[in-house]
Motif scaffolding. Structure first.
Motif, PDB file in Angstrom:
ATOM      1  N   SER A  99      10.268  -1.499  -9.276  1.00 46.11           N
ATOM      2  CA  SER A  99      10.010  -2.601  -8.347  1.00 46.11           C
ATOM      3  C   SER A  99       8.608  -2.541  -7.744  1.00 46.11           C
ATOM      4  CB  SER A  99      11.052  -2.600  -7.226  1.00 46.11           C
ATOM      5  OG  SER A  99      11.025  -1.381  -6.506  1.00 46.11           O
ATOM      6  N   THR A 100       8.083  -1.332  -7.514  1.00 41.93           N
ATOM      7  CA  THR A 100       6.730  -1.197  -6.955  1.00 41.93           C
ATOM      8  C   THR A 100       5.696  -1.878  -7.838  1.00 41.93           C
ATOM      9  OG1 THR A 100       7.334   0.930  -5.981  1.00 41.93           O
ATOM     10  CG2 THR A 100       4.999   0.457  -6.175  1.00 41.93           C
ATOM     11  N   ILE A 101       5.810  -1.690  -9.140  1.00 43.67           N
ATOM     12  CA  ILE A 101       4.858  -2.279 -10.087  1.00 43.67           C
ATOM     13  C   ILE A 101       5.040  -3.785 -10.168  1.00 43.67           C
ATOM     14  CG2 ILE A 101       4.076  -2.306 -12.478  1.00 43.67           C
ATOM     15  CD1 ILE A 101       3.368   0.248 -11.002  1.00 43.67           C
ATOM     16  N   TYR A 219      19.070   4.150  -2.811  1.00 43.85           N
ATOM     17  CA  TYR A 219      18.155   3.745  -3.878  1.00 43.85           C
ATOM     18  C   TYR A 219      17.133   2.726  -3.387  1.00 43.85           C
ATOM     19  CZ  TYR A 219      16.474   1.363  -8.060  1.00 43.85           C
ATOM     20  OH  TYR A 219      15.673   0.784  -9.007  1.00 43.85           O
ATOM     21  N   ASP A 220      17.597   1.763  -2.585  1.00 44.76           N
ATOM     22  CA  ASP A 220      16.733   0.670  -2.159  1.00 44.76           C
ATOM     23  C   ASP A 220      15.774   1.117  -1.056  1.00 44.76           C
ATOM     24  OD1 ASP A 220      16.474  -1.930  -0.134  1.00 44.76           O
ATOM     25  OD2 ASP A 220      16.353  -2.448  -2.262  1.00 44.76           O
ATOM     26  N   GLU A 221      14.478   0.934  -1.294  1.00 47.22           N
ATOM     27  CA  GLU A 221      13.476   1.412  -0.338  1.00 47.22           C
ATOM     28  C   GLU A 221      13.501   0.631   0.968  1.00 47.22           C
ATOM     29  OE1 GLU A 221      10.697   0.796  -3.308  1.00 47.22           O
ATOM     30  OE2 GLU A 221      10.726   2.850  -4.068  1.00 47.22           O
ATOM     31  N   LYS A 222      13.849  -0.666   0.902  1.00 44.01           N
ATOM     32  CA  LYS A 222      13.948  -1.455   2.129  1.00 44.01           C
ATOM     33  C   LYS A 222      15.092  -0.953   3.000  1.00 44.01           C
ATOM     34  CE  LYS A 222      11.983  -5.723   0.223  1.00 44.01           C
ATOM     35  NZ  LYS A 222      12.243  -7.158  -0.116  1.00 44.01           N
ATOM     36  N   ALA A 223      16.194  -0.543   2.356  1.00 42.07           N
ATOM     37  CA  ALA A 223      17.327  -0.008   3.111  1.00 42.07           C
ATOM     38  C   ALA A 223      16.956   1.318   3.766  1.00 42.07           C
ATOM     39  CB  ALA A 223      18.524   0.181   2.180  1.00 42.07           C
ATOM     40  N   ILE A 224      16.166   2.124   3.062  1.00 38.04           N
ATOM     41  CA  ILE A 224      15.716   3.406   3.617  1.00 38.04           C
ATOM     42  C   ILE A 224      14.873   3.162   4.867  1.00 38.04           C
ATOM     43  CG2 ILE A 224      14.236   5.408   3.212  1.00 38.04           C
ATOM     44  CD1 ILE A 224      15.111   5.292   0.267  1.00 38.04           C
ATOM     45  N   VAL A 225      13.935   2.219   4.774  1.00 39.00           N
ATOM     46  CA  VAL A 225      13.076   1.901   5.918  1.00 39.00           C
ATOM     47  C   VAL A 225      13.918   1.403   7.091  1.00 39.00           C
ATOM     48  CG1 VAL A 225      11.259   0.365   6.770  1.00 39.00           C
ATOM     49  CG2 VAL A 225      11.036   1.439   4.510  1.00 39.00           C
ATOM     50  N   LEU A 237       8.473   8.511   1.263  1.00 40.43           N
ATOM     51  CA  LEU A 237       8.395   7.489   0.225  1.00 40.43           C
ATOM     52  C   LEU A 237       6.970   7.386  -0.305  1.00 40.43           C
ATOM     53  CD1 LEU A 237      10.471   4.597   1.855  1.00 40.43           C
ATOM     54  CD2 LEU A 237      11.135   5.949  -0.145  1.00 40.43           C
ATOM     55  N   PRO A 238       6.799   6.893  -1.531  1.00 35.99           N
ATOM     56  CA  PRO A 238       5.446   6.659  -2.059  1.00 35.99           C
ATOM     57  C   PRO A 238       4.738   5.577  -1.250  1.00 35.99           C
ATOM     58  CG  PRO A 238       7.087   6.636  -3.818  1.00 35.99           C
ATOM     59  CD  PRO A 238       7.839   6.603  -2.545  1.00 35.99           C
ATOM     60  N   GLU A 239       3.438   5.719  -1.119  1.00 35.58           N
ATOM     61  CA  GLU A 239       2.644   4.772  -0.331  1.00 35.58           C
ATOM     62  C   GLU A 239       2.812   3.337  -0.811  1.00 35.58           C
ATOM     63  OE1 GLU A 239      -1.753   5.005   1.554  1.00 35.58           O
ATOM     64  OE2 GLU A 239      -1.700   5.080  -0.641  1.00 35.58           O
ATOM     65  N   MET A 240       2.824   3.121  -2.132  1.00 35.19           N
ATOM     66  CA  MET A 240       2.930   1.766  -2.658  1.00 35.19           C
ATOM     67  C   MET A 240       4.270   1.113  -2.354  1.00 35.19           C
ATOM     68  SD  MET A 240       0.995   1.916  -6.355  1.00 35.19           S
ATOM     69  CE  MET A 240       1.567   0.275  -6.802  1.00 35.19           C
ATOM     70  N   MET A 244       4.572  -2.724   3.655  1.00 30.60           N
ATOM     71  CA  MET A 244       4.892  -3.546   4.826  1.00 30.60           C
ATOM     72  C   MET A 244       5.989  -2.859   5.632  1.00 30.60           C
ATOM     73  SD  MET A 244       4.788  -7.414   3.233  1.00 30.60           S
ATOM     74  CE  MET A 244       5.056  -8.155   4.840  1.00 30.60           C
ATOM     75  N   LEU A 245       5.601  -2.239   6.737  1.00 30.17           N
ATOM     76  CA  LEU A 245       6.543  -1.532   7.595  1.00 30.17           C
ATOM     77  C   LEU A 245       6.733  -2.289   8.906  1.00 30.17           C
ATOM     78  CD1 LEU A 245       5.414   2.207   7.229  1.00 30.17           C
ATOM     79  CD2 LEU A 245       7.448   1.147   6.234  1.00 30.17           C
ATOM     80  N   PRO A 246       7.911  -2.189   9.523  1.00 34.20           N
ATOM     81  CA  PRO A 246       8.104  -2.781  10.856  1.00 34.20           C
ATOM     82  C   PRO A 246       7.152  -2.125  11.859  1.00 34.20           C
ATOM     83  CG  PRO A 246      10.196  -2.109   9.843  1.00 34.20           C
ATOM     84  CD  PRO A 246       9.118  -1.537   8.990  1.00 34.20           C
TER      85      PRO A 246
END
Length: 290
Positions: A99-101, A219-225, A237-240, A244-246
Motif C-alpha cells: 500500500s505504501t508504494i 496489519y493496517d497501518e491506519k488502525a495502528i496509528v 512504523l516505516p516513515e513512508m 499523515m499523522l494526527p
C-alpha cells in the motif's frame, strides 16, 4: 486455441468462479466451463474442484497452471519483442505492490508511463510482502515491490532506505523526547505491525536483542496509528507509511540504526514492457532525490 484455454483457466484460478471469469473475459459462463472441460479431456485428469462456494484447482491443476503461465508469459514476450522491432512499445506489466508504494509512488509513475508508452498496460495487485513473493513465484505478476527476497529466481533491485520511526501519542511520557532508544521501551506496550514475510520491525528488535512487550498485532497501518492516538501503546512504523499523522501523534527517530529497504524484485529475464517500467521507475526516483 490452447492459449485461449490457458488464459481462461488462469482467470478461473484467480477469481475461483466460472461466472466472474466469464464476466472479466467477456465470455459466457458455458464457454468458460467448456474450455476448462476441454482441457481436462485433453490432459486426461481433473484440473479443478467444483463446489457450492466456487472452484479451486486440484494439485495437478496447480502444476499445469504453473506451466501454462510460462507459455502465456512467453507469448506476451514474443508479441512485445515484435512490437519493439516495429518501434512501438506495447504489452502488459503486472505489478505486485504494498500500500505504501501504491499511495506514494505509483500515481506519478503511471502518469509518466501513460504519457510516454501509451501502448503499455499496467496491472496492479496489492498485497503484503509474503503474498507478492508468492505471486512472483507462481508467475502471477512480472515484478513486485518487496523489502527483500528469499528466492534466487529473481533479481532484487534496492530502491530506497525507509527509516523506521517510533510513534507515540501526546499522552505518552515519551512525547517530548527527541529520539527513542529501543532498550528504553522494552517494557512499554507496543502495537506491532503484523506484516507477513520479513517483518522489518521484529527484525530490528531481534537485531539489537530487545524483547518487545507486544499488546496487539495489526496489519493496517491506519488502525495502528489510531491505537497509538488513543494511548493504547506505542508503535514503530516505516516513515513512508506514516506521512499523515494526527496532531496528537508524533513520529520520533530511533537511537539505533533502523530502516527497511524497499526494492523491486523482477524475473531474471524481463519483457520489453517491464524493462520500460523499470527505466521509468529509476528515472522518477532519481528526479525525486534531486
Amino acid at each position: 486455441m490452447s492459449l485461449v484455454k490457458y488464459e481462461i483457466l488462469n482467470k478461473v484460478a484467480e477469481v475461483h468462479s466460472f461466472t466472474k471469469a466469464a464476466s472479466v473475459l467477456g465470455l459466457t459462463q458455458s464457454a468458460v466451463s467448456h474450455a476448462v472441460s476441454s482441457l481436462e479431456k485433453e490432459f486426461g485428469f481433473n484440473l479443478i474442484h467444483r463446489n457450492r462456494t466456487g472452484v479451486t484447482l486440484t494439485e495437478d491443476g496447480m502444476k499445469m497452471l504453473y506451466e501454462m503461465r510460462k507459455v502465456l508469459v512467453a507469448e506476451e514476450h514474443l508479441q512485445q519483442t515484435a512490437s519493439n522491432i516495429l518501434g512501438v512499445s506495447q504489452g502488459t506489466v503486472r505489478i505486485g505492490l504494498i500500500s505504501t508504494i501504491s499511495t506514494h509512488w505509483m500515481p506519478n509513475i503511471i502518469h509518466i508511463m501513460d504519457s510516454e508508452f501509451p501502448g503499455i498496460r499496467i496491472e496492479l495487485r496489492e498485497g503484503d510482502y509474503y503474498e507478492i513473493e508468492q505471486w512472483l513465484l507462481q508467475g502471477e505478476v512480472d515484478c513486485g515491490f518487496l523489502n527483500r527476497t528469499s528466492s534466487k529466481q529473481f533479481e532484487f533491485m534496492p530502491l530506497k532506505r525507509d527509516p523506521l520511526l517510533c510513534i507515540v501519542s501526546s499522552h505518552s511520557p515519551l512525547y517530548d523526547r527527541t529520539e527513542i532508544d529501543l532498550f528504553e521501551i522494552e517494557d512499554t506496550p507496543i502495537i506491532m505491525p503484523s506484516y507477513k514475510g520479513t517483518n522489518d520491525v521484529m527484525t530490528t528488535f531481534e537485531k539489537y536483542g530487545v524483547f518487545p512487550n507486544i499488546r496487539f498485532e495489526l496489519y493496517d497501518e491506519k488502525a495502528i496509528v489510531s491505537m497509538v492516538e488513543h494511548n493504547l501503546g506505542i508503535s514503530i512504523l516505516p516513515e513512508m507509511a506514516i506521512s499523515m499523522l494526527p496532531d496528537t501523534v508524533k513520529a520520533l527517530p530511533l537511537v539505533q540504526e533502523s530502516y527497511r529497504i524497499l526494492g523491486l524484485s523482477t524475473k531474471q529475464k524481463l519483457s520489453p514492457a517491464s524493462q520500460k517500467f523499470v527505466e521509468i521507475l529509476k528515472q522518477w526516483l532519481e528526479n525525486e532525490e534531486q
